[in-house]
Each structure stands twice: as C-alpha cells, then as structure tokens.
Design an enzyme around this catalytic site. Structure first.
Site, PDB file in Angstrom:
ATOM      1  N   HIS A 129       0.808  -1.230   0.000  1.00 51.13           N
ATOM      2  CA  HIS A 129       0.000   0.000   0.000  1.00 51.13           C
ATOM      3  C   HIS A 129       0.839   1.277   0.000  1.00 51.13           C
ATOM      4  O   HIS A 129       0.298   2.359  -0.225  1.00 51.13           O
ATOM      5  CB  HIS A 129      -0.922   0.046   1.225  1.00 51.13           C
ATOM      6  CG  HIS A 129      -1.962  -1.017   1.253  1.00 51.13           C
ATOM      7  ND1 HIS A 129      -2.840  -1.238   0.214  1.00 51.13           N
ATOM      8  CD2 HIS A 129      -2.276  -1.935   2.213  1.00 51.13           C
ATOM      9  CE1 HIS A 129      -3.641  -2.245   0.532  1.00 51.13           C
ATOM     10  NE2 HIS A 129      -3.328  -2.695   1.731  1.00 51.13           N
ATOM     11  N   GLY A 137      -1.973   2.091   5.100  1.00 47.50           N
ATOM     12  CA  GLY A 137      -2.378   0.718   5.403  1.00 47.50           C
ATOM     13  C   GLY A 137      -1.266  -0.163   5.937  1.00 47.50           C
ATOM     14  O   GLY A 137      -1.057  -1.270   5.443  1.00 47.50           O
ATOM     15  N   ASP A 164      -3.213 -10.684  -1.853  1.00 47.93           N
ATOM     16  CA  ASP A 164      -3.705 -10.123  -0.592  1.00 47.93           C
ATOM     17  C   ASP A 164      -5.193  -9.764  -0.753  1.00 47.93           C
ATOM     18  O   ASP A 164      -5.647  -9.456  -1.845  1.00 47.93           O
ATOM     19  CB  ASP A 164      -2.891  -8.857  -0.296  1.00 47.93           C
ATOM     20  CG  ASP A 164      -3.023  -8.348   1.126  1.00 47.93           C
ATOM     21  OD1 ASP A 164      -2.108  -8.603   1.929  1.00 47.93           O
ATOM     22  OD2 ASP A 164      -4.045  -7.673   1.425  1.00 47.93           O
ATOM     23  N   HIS A 166      -6.577  -7.163   0.191  1.00 48.95           N
ATOM     24  CA  HIS A 166      -6.688  -5.742  -0.126  1.00 48.95           C
ATOM     25  C   HIS A 166      -6.030  -5.448  -1.475  1.00 48.95           C
ATOM     26  O   HIS A 166      -5.028  -6.071  -1.837  1.00 48.95           O
ATOM     27  CB  HIS A 166      -5.995  -4.902   0.957  1.00 48.95           C
ATOM     28  CG  HIS A 166      -6.550  -5.112   2.338  1.00 48.95           C
ATOM     29  ND1 HIS A 166      -5.998  -6.017   3.222  1.00 48.95           N
ATOM     30  CD2 HIS A 166      -7.612  -4.554   2.959  1.00 48.95           C
ATOM     31  CE1 HIS A 166      -6.715  -5.987   4.355  1.00 48.95           C
ATOM     32  NE2 HIS A 166      -7.696  -5.123   4.229  1.00 48.95           N
ATOM     33  N   ASP A 253      -4.670 -12.611   4.299  1.00 49.62           N
ATOM     34  CA  ASP A 253      -5.898 -12.042   4.867  1.00 49.62           C
ATOM     35  C   ASP A 253      -7.155 -12.301   4.036  1.00 49.62           C
ATOM     36  O   ASP A 253      -8.244 -11.882   4.423  1.00 49.62           O
ATOM     37  CB  ASP A 253      -5.728 -10.536   5.159  1.00 49.62           C
ATOM     38  CG  ASP A 253      -5.016  -9.789   4.049  1.00 49.62           C
ATOM     39  OD1 ASP A 253      -4.796 -10.368   2.965  1.00 49.62           O
ATOM     40  OD2 ASP A 253      -4.660  -8.609   4.276  1.00 49.62           O
ATOM     41  N   TYR A 297      -3.971 -11.547   9.615  1.00 50.76           N
ATOM     42  CA  TYR A 297      -4.155 -11.069  10.982  1.00 50.76           C
ATOM     43  C   TYR A 297      -4.658 -12.156  11.919  1.00 50.76           C
ATOM     44  O   TYR A 297      -4.913 -11.898  13.091  1.00 50.76           O
ATOM     45  CB  TYR A 297      -5.044  -9.810  10.947  1.00 50.76           C
ATOM     46  CG  TYR A 297      -4.428  -8.830   9.974  1.00 50.76           C
ATOM     47  CD1 TYR A 297      -3.260  -8.160  10.311  1.00 50.76           C
ATOM     48  CD2 TYR A 297      -4.905  -8.696   8.665  1.00 50.76           C
ATOM     49  CE1 TYR A 297      -2.603  -7.341   9.397  1.00 50.76           C
ATOM     50  CE2 TYR A 297      -4.267  -7.878   7.738  1.00 50.76           C
ATOM     51  CZ  TYR A 297      -3.114  -7.206   8.124  1.00 50.76           C
ATOM     52  OH  TYR A 297      -2.458  -6.418   7.218  1.00 50.76           O
TER      53      TYR A 297
HETATM   54 ZN   LIG Z   1      -4.168  -7.018   3.210  1.00 51.10          ZN
END
Ligand SMILES: [Zn+2]
Ligand SMILES: [Zn+2]
Length: 386
Positions: A129, A137, A164, A166, A253, A297
């Site tokens: 990010h 991020g 990922d 994201h 994630d 996470y």
């Molecule tokens: Zn992520």
C-alpha cells in the site's frame, strides 16, 4: 545440477517492523510463522538490512524518506505523510525497520537476477500500500515496487501477482505508466474494503493501458470463486504479457478466519495459487520468482500455514498430511490467549474452510468468474492493440 534451494528472507531486523502491541500487523506472527517453516526444513539465509536512501528513491520521494526518518527520531511529531495515530503510526527507529523490509526484497531480487537462486520468499515483505510520498495501510516503504524497479533496471518485464485481500494499490500506482510491468490484483471489492480502489476500469496510463489488471470480489466469496478466477486469468495474462520475472504478494488475509476482511478463501486454495505462480515463473521467466508475504491477521491459525504453502510451492514439495505436534504445542497457549485457537492439525483446510456452501455462495462464485471473464477479454483486447 539440482536447482539451489530458495532463499528465505528473515533475520533480526524483521521483527523490528513493529507498530506496537495493539496493532494488527504484529511481529508476533514471525514466531509461529518462521518456526513452522523451519519444521518444514527451511533455514532463513538472507537477513534483511536497510536499503539505501538512493535505492528507496527509485520509488519514493526524498522528502517522504526524510519525513519517515524524522518520525523515527521523534514518534510524537504531528501527523503527516500518512504517518500518525491510526493505521500507520510512528515508532522509534521507523526508518531503519522499514528500509530493512525494502532491503530484504531488494537483495532477494538481486540474488534472483544474478542467478544465485531461482526462487526467494520474504514473509515480512509485501508492503503493497505504500505510495511514493505517503505511508498507507500499515505500509511505509513499498518493497514489492522496489524489487520490481530493480528488475526493470535490467530491462526485464515483470509480472506482479497480488493475492492479498486488499487491493495492491501502491504497486499499481508506482508502476502505473510502465508497460513493462503488469500488475494483477485479486481482492475484496473496494466498495466494502480498504483502500477503496482496484476496480476493473483501472488499467494503466498511456502506453501501459491494459497492463494493470484488477479482479474485485464481493464480500464472502470463497475459494470456489477465488481460485477459478486465478486459474482462468493468470495463465492467459502471462501468455499475453510474456514476463521475464515474476513477483508475487501472498497476503493471508483473504482467509475465512481473517478478522479484518470478508473473503472465505482457504490455505488449500492459497497453496494452489502459489503453485500456479511457480508454474508461470518456470513457463515464462526461466523460474525467476520472488514471493513476499503481506497482510494476515490470524497469526496462529492462518499466517504460518499460508507462508508454508508458499514455501512448499517454491520447493516443489508436497503438502504434508499434518502440522507438527511440537509446533502446535509450542504455540497453543499463545494462540488461545489471542483468541485464535485451536492450533490447526493440517496445512490444508477442509473444503470451503468447513463453512456451508449454499446457493447464495454459488452465485458469488459465478459472479466472480463472470467478472474475471469480462476483465480478461477487455485486457487481452487492449494488449493486442499495442
Ligand atoms: Zn491485506
Ligand atoms: Zn519453481
């Protein structure tokens, strides 16, 4: 001669990238993560050291690097450049810790470019990010973008695959106008998740149009949407783009257990995706492949197994039937204290992570594949027009 074993990038500096005990991107993940890799026979053999300012300036503005250094010296200075209370807080020594993540991916890429190894894996990397002039991020310096920039200095065409949950917005932005870099990001749609970007109409600038590819998925899409999309899109894009080197980001994630996002992917699918990326590196790029970690996470149940899947793929090794008993026992109480137990018995997950898979889920899978078909058709059309 047998190919040399892949590099595993990890060392004392890896755990210094630490936003504090309450932050979700915690260096606690390296304990269970690296110990599971070691149980698989891996040995960390490239310890990250800070990239130089001159190297960081390939992808970041000098004024931003100066700001990160200032925050590292005085973490209480007023927020700026994306650093401050919130996602990406300041901490003492921030510049050195962040530059070391960048340095780890950069040295791994250089080892690949020299031909010392075919593959390298940097679990602490993947900070996708970070932008040229601001942190974002949990990401300070953009190590995948930097490794890509190094390969570009050799004139090599780079395929970047971002798994990922994201959107890989920083890598996409940094290489937006370079037709020699194809970025492919599969992620939960920006309508429901940070950073709010990564839509199919983000295609690259100028001569690079068609080399930036985005595959947004609706919340709760699982492995039966996620993996077929990758199997459809990645081989076709690699055939069209013909990369000389592959860089991938394996954020964990997207997993069903992850507390920060809403996809239902499994470690089984993550392993299949890693093996797919490996096969593309061999097919197109003489095996040149740098893999990084990323988000993730659920640091006891998911991250170690996701990293293991990447490592096994890079070693062309089968997935063992079960996780080692000693590893589960070593981390069981920490996992329980963090609400992430029990420690998993297997590297692969049960189908659909043990969740029910009903008609609504089948619609999500079908929508994911339909979107991917449309994106692929459009991008291939644009690439042919060049
Ligand atoms: Zn992520
Ligand atoms: Zn391989």
């Amino acid at each position: 001669m047998a190919d040399p074993a892949p590099l595993l990038v990890f060392g004392p500096r890896s755990t210094t990238y630490d936003f504090g005990p309450a932050h979700p991107l915690t260096p606690r993940r390296f304990g269970p993560g690296i110990s599971l890799l070691e149980a698989l026979g891996a040995e960390p053999n490239l310890a990250p050291e800070p990239a130089s300012d001159a190297e960081l300036e390939w992808v970041h503005e000098a004024a931003y690097i100066a700001a990160v250094k200032a925050f590292g010296a005085d973490p209480d200075s007023p927020p700026r450049a994306g650093i401050g209370p919130g996602d990406t807080p300041a901490f003492a020594g921030m510049h050195e810790a962040s530059a070391a993540v960048a340095g780890g991916s950069l040295r791994a890429m250089e080892a690949i470019l020299r031909g010392d190894v075919l593959h390298a894996f940097h679990p602490g990397g993947g900070l996708h990010h970070a932008m040229p002039a601001r942190a974002s991020g949990f990401c300070v310096y953009d190590d995948p973008a930097l490794a890509i920039a190094r390969a570009r200095q050799e004139g090599l065409r780079v395929l970047y695959v971002d798994l990922d949950v994201h959107h890989g917005d920083g890598v996409q932005a940094i290489h937006w106008s370079d037709p020699g870099v194809m970025t492919v990001s599969i992620h939960e749609t920006g309508r429901t998740l940070f950073p709010g970007t990564g839509f199919p109409d983000e295609l690259g600038g100028g001569a690079a149009v068609g080399t930036k590819v985005n595959l947004p998925l609706d919340p709760w899409t699982g492995e039966r949407g996620w993996l077929p999309v990758l199997e459809l899109v990645l081989p076709a894009l690699a055939d069209a783009f013909r990369p000389d080197v592959v860089v991938s980001q394996h954020g964990a994630d997207a997993h069903a257990f992850d507390p920060l996002a809403h996809l239902n992917v499994t470690t089984t699918a993550m392993g299949a995706a890693a093996r797919l990326v490996d096969s593309l590196a061999h097919r197109h790029a003489d095996g040149r492949w740098l893999a990084t970690g990323g988000g993730g996470y659920d640091v006891y149940r998911v991250v170690p197994r996701a990293w293991s899947q990447v490592w096994l793929a890079a070693n062309h090794a089968p997935v063992p039937d079960s996780t080692p008993k000693e590893w589960r026992e070593r981390w069981a109480s920490d996992a329980e204290r963090n609400g992430q137990s029990p420690m998993p018995m297997t590297f692969d997950d049960p189908p659909n992570a043990g969740l029910e898979h009903g008609p609504a889920d089948e619609l999500l899978d079908a929508a994911a594949v339909a979107t991917a078909h449309a994106v692929l058709d459009h991008v291939l059309h644009l690439l042919r027009a060049h």
